[in-house]
Design a protein around this motif. Sequence first.
Motif, PDB file in Angstrom:
ATOM      1  N   TRP A 152      62.653  50.632  38.044  1.00 22.15           N
ATOM      2  CA  TRP A 152      61.453  50.811  38.848  1.00 22.15           C
ATOM      3  C   TRP A 152      60.425  49.731  38.516  1.00 22.15           C
ATOM      4  O   TRP A 152      60.284  49.340  37.362  1.00 22.15           O
ATOM      5  CB  TRP A 152      60.854  52.196  38.606  1.00 22.15           C
ATOM      6  N   PRO A 153      59.671  49.267  39.505  1.00 20.39           N
ATOM      7  CA  PRO A 153      58.601  48.297  39.225  1.00 20.39           C
ATOM      8  C   PRO A 153      57.528  48.914  38.331  1.00 20.39           C
ATOM      9  O   PRO A 153      57.303  50.121  38.347  1.00 20.39           O
ATOM     10  CB  PRO A 153      58.025  47.983  40.604  1.00 20.39           C
ATOM     11  N   LEU A 154      56.869  48.056  37.583  1.00 20.43           N
ATOM     12  CA  LEU A 154      55.808  48.517  36.676  1.00 20.43           C
ATOM     13  C   LEU A 154      54.530  48.816  37.461  1.00 20.43           C
ATOM     14  O   LEU A 154      54.164  48.064  38.360  1.00 20.43           O
ATOM     15  CB  LEU A 154      55.511  47.437  35.640  1.00 20.43           C
ATOM     16  N   PRO A 155      53.818  49.879  37.112  1.00 16.97           N
ATOM     17  CA  PRO A 155      52.509  50.113  37.728  1.00 16.97           C
ATOM     18  C   PRO A 155      51.484  49.145  37.136  1.00 16.97           C
ATOM     19  O   PRO A 155      51.614  48.705  36.004  1.00 16.97           O
ATOM     20  CB  PRO A 155      52.189  51.558  37.360  1.00 16.97           C
ATOM     21  N   LYS A 156      50.463  48.826  37.914  1.00 15.13           N
ATOM     22  CA  LYS A 156      49.497  47.815  37.470  1.00 15.13           C
ATOM     23  C   LYS A 156      48.163  48.366  36.992  1.00 15.13           C
ATOM     24  O   LYS A 156      47.238  47.608  36.739  1.00 15.13           O
ATOM     25  CB  LYS A 156      49.251  46.802  38.592  1.00 15.13           C
ATOM     26  N   GLN A 194      38.088  46.930  34.741  1.00 15.71           N
ATOM     27  CA  GLN A 194      38.525  47.654  35.926  1.00 15.71           C
ATOM     28  C   GLN A 194      39.514  46.823  36.726  1.00 15.71           C
ATOM     29  O   GLN A 194      40.437  47.357  37.332  1.00 15.71           O
ATOM     30  CB  GLN A 194      37.312  47.990  36.794  1.00 15.71           C
ATOM     31  N   GLU A 195      39.338  45.512  36.703  1.00 13.42           N
ATOM     32  CA  GLU A 195      40.160  44.635  37.530  1.00 13.42           C
ATOM     33  C   GLU A 195      40.279  43.264  36.888  1.00 13.42           C
ATOM     34  O   GLU A 195      39.314  42.743  36.336  1.00 13.42           O
ATOM     35  CB  GLU A 195      39.502  44.504  38.914  1.00 13.42           C
ATOM     36  N   VAL A 196      41.472  42.688  36.965  1.00 14.07           N
ATOM     37  CA  VAL A 196      41.719  41.312  36.535  1.00 14.07           C
ATOM     38  C   VAL A 196      42.456  40.631  37.675  1.00 14.07           C
ATOM     39  O   VAL A 196      43.465  41.147  38.163  1.00 14.07           O
ATOM     40  CB  VAL A 196      42.581  41.253  35.249  1.00 14.07           C
ATOM     41  N   ASN A 202      41.083  29.974  37.915  1.00 14.96           N
ATOM     42  CA  ASN A 202      40.204  30.741  37.043  1.00 14.96           C
ATOM     43  C   ASN A 202      40.546  32.227  37.149  1.00 14.96           C
ATOM     44  O   ASN A 202      40.981  32.701  38.201  1.00 14.96           O
ATOM     45  CB  ASN A 202      38.741  30.515  37.410  1.00 14.96           C
ATOM     46  N   ILE A 203      40.333  32.954  36.081  1.00 17.62           N
ATOM     47  CA  ILE A 203      40.590  34.386  36.025  1.00 17.62           C
ATOM     48  C   ILE A 203      39.260  35.108  36.223  1.00 17.62           C
ATOM     49  O   ILE A 203      38.259  34.756  35.589  1.00 17.62           O
ATOM     50  CB  ILE A 203      41.192  34.783  34.652  1.00 17.62           C
ATOM     51  N   THR A 204      39.244  36.100  37.098  1.00 18.32           N
ATOM     52  CA  THR A 204      38.054  36.914  37.313  1.00 18.32           C
ATOM     53  C   THR A 204      38.326  38.314  36.778  1.00 18.32           C
ATOM     54  O   THR A 204      39.355  38.916  37.100  1.00 18.32           O
ATOM     55  CB  THR A 204      37.696  36.982  38.808  1.00 18.32           C
ATOM     56  N   MET A 205      37.410  38.806  35.958  1.00 19.18           N
ATOM     57  CA  MET A 205      37.556  40.138  35.377  1.00 19.18           C
ATOM     58  C   MET A 205      36.300  40.947  35.687  1.00 19.18           C
ATOM     59  O   MET A 205      35.191  40.443  35.554  1.00 19.18           O
ATOM     60  CB  MET A 205      37.773  40.036  33.868  1.00 19.18           C
ATOM     61  N   LYS A 206      36.500  42.203  36.103  1.00 25.42           N
ATOM     62  CA  LYS A 206      35.388  43.086  36.454  1.00 25.42           C
ATOM     63  C   LYS A 206      35.454  44.342  35.597  1.00 25.42           C
ATOM     64  O   LYS A 206      36.540  44.866  35.347  1.00 25.42           O
ATOM     65  CB  LYS A 206      35.462  43.473  37.928  1.00 25.42           C
ATOM     66  N   LYS A 207      34.260  44.798  35.187  1.00 28.61           N
ATOM     67  CA  LYS A 207      34.206  46.010  34.376  1.00 28.61           C
ATOM     68  C   LYS A 207      32.891  46.737  34.591  1.00 28.61           C
ATOM     69  O   LYS A 207      31.911  46.162  35.055  1.00 28.61           O
ATOM     70  CB  LYS A 207      34.389  45.695  32.886  1.00 28.61           C
ATOM     71  N   ASN A 251      25.385  55.232  44.902  1.00 30.10           N
ATOM     72  CA  ASN A 251      25.829  56.115  43.824  1.00 30.10           C
ATOM     73  C   ASN A 251      27.097  55.574  43.166  1.00 30.10           C
ATOM     74  O   ASN A 251      27.854  56.319  42.585  1.00 30.10           O
ATOM     75  CB  ASN A 251      26.046  57.544  44.338  1.00 30.10           C
ATOM     76  N   GLU A 252      27.310  54.255  43.257  1.00 31.27           N
ATOM     77  CA  GLU A 252      28.476  53.632  42.656  1.00 31.27           C
ATOM     78  C   GLU A 252      28.215  53.308  41.190  1.00 31.27           C
ATOM     79  O   GLU A 252      27.091  53.272  40.721  1.00 31.27           O
ATOM     80  CB  GLU A 252      28.837  52.319  43.384  1.00 31.27           C
ATOM     81  N   VAL A 253      29.291  53.030  40.484  1.00 28.52           N
ATOM     82  CA  VAL A 253      29.204  52.598  39.096  1.00 28.52           C
ATOM     83  C   VAL A 253      28.715  51.150  39.073  1.00 28.52           C
ATOM     84  O   VAL A 253      29.055  50.340  39.942  1.00 28.52           O
ATOM     85  CB  VAL A 253      30.592  52.708  38.424  1.00 28.52           C
ATOM     86  N   VAL A 254      27.932  50.797  38.087  1.00 32.58           N
ATOM     87  CA  VAL A 254      27.424  49.438  37.925  1.00 32.58           C
ATOM     88  C   VAL A 254      28.566  48.553  37.399  1.00 32.58           C
ATOM     89  O   VAL A 254      29.152  48.848  36.357  1.00 32.58           O
ATOM     90  CB  VAL A 254      26.222  49.412  36.957  1.00 32.58           C
ATOM     91  N   ILE A 255      28.875  47.477  38.109  1.00 33.84           N
ATOM     92  CA  ILE A 255      29.992  46.591  37.775  1.00 33.84           C
ATOM     93  C   ILE A 255      29.465  45.190  37.498  1.00 33.84           C
ATOM     94  O   ILE A 255      28.629  44.676  38.233  1.00 33.84           O
ATOM     95  CB  ILE A 255      31.013  46.523  38.939  1.00 33.84           C
ATOM     96  N   GLU A 256      29.961  44.567  36.425  1.00 30.44           N
ATOM     97  CA  GLU A 256      29.691  43.158  36.158  1.00 30.44           C
ATOM     98  C   GLU A 256      31.014  42.410  36.183  1.00 30.44           C
ATOM     99  O   GLU A 256      32.072  42.992  35.976  1.00 30.44           O
ATOM    100  CB  GLU A 256      28.981  42.965  34.822  1.00 30.44           C
ATOM    101  N   SER A 257      30.946  41.116  36.465  1.00 29.60           N
ATOM    102  CA  SER A 257      32.174  40.328  36.486  1.00 29.60           C
ATOM    103  C   SER A 257      31.968  39.015  35.746  1.00 29.60           C
ATOM    104  O   SER A 257      30.852  38.506  35.662  1.00 29.60           O
ATOM    105  CB  SER A 257      32.628  40.069  37.925  1.00 29.60           C
ATOM    106  N   ILE A 258      33.062  38.518  35.208  1.00 27.24           N
ATOM    107  CA  ILE A 258      33.040  37.248  34.496  1.00 27.24           C
ATOM    108  C   ILE A 258      34.220  36.421  34.987  1.00 27.24           C
ATOM    109  O   ILE A 258      35.313  36.944  35.216  1.00 27.24           O
ATOM    110  CB  ILE A 258      33.078  37.454  32.969  1.00 27.24           C
ATOM    111  N   GLU A 259      33.976  35.139  35.206  1.00 26.33           N
ATOM    112  CA  GLU A 259      35.026  34.206  35.606  1.00 26.33           C
ATOM    113  C   GLU A 259      35.320  33.310  34.417  1.00 26.33           C
ATOM    114  O   GLU A 259      34.413  32.758  33.808  1.00 26.33           O
ATOM    115  CB  GLU A 259      34.569  33.382  36.806  1.00 26.33           C
TER     116      GLU A 259
END
Length: 152
Positions: free
Chosen positions: A12-16, A31-33, A66-71, A132-140
């Motif tokens: 089975w494929p791996l979940p991400k 949260q996301e890469v 470049n890699i973008t990461m959000k949290k 009412n969303e969660v506060v998200i920051e991102s870094i590249e």
Amino acid sequence: MADDGSQQSNVWPLPKFSFQVTWGSQVAVFQEVSGLDMEAPVIEYRRGDNPAFSTIKMPGVKKYGNITMKKGIFKSDPKLWDWFNQIKMNTTKRVTVTISLLDEAGKPTMIWTLANAWPTKISGTDLKAEGNEVVIESIEVAHEGLTIANAC
């Protein structure tokens, strides 16, 4: 479909959704890469004495995106901003960043390693009085090489 033993359980494929990011000695939960890619641009070439009226194609120098990461932003957690603020007069601290895809037991199954990584852009969140969303920051993050390993 019932498992009758004819299909192996490891096909089975791996979940991400389960992954971990480390840089230097820091561990962060994102949260996301995105942006785990590399490219070898095409170079077209034709010798002057080639009787064929066409070019040949060959691979060029590898390029890494470049890699973008959000949290989510947590109270008293300025790790990303501290890393970005280490950039001084055209110099910065470069670190190895490791992105690990984890299995059900929390062990790495695939590992992406970024060589000589450093932050090139950081973004805070937008603020909305009616949101009412969660506060998200991102870094590249820029880097000078990407290696992939399976930890099977």
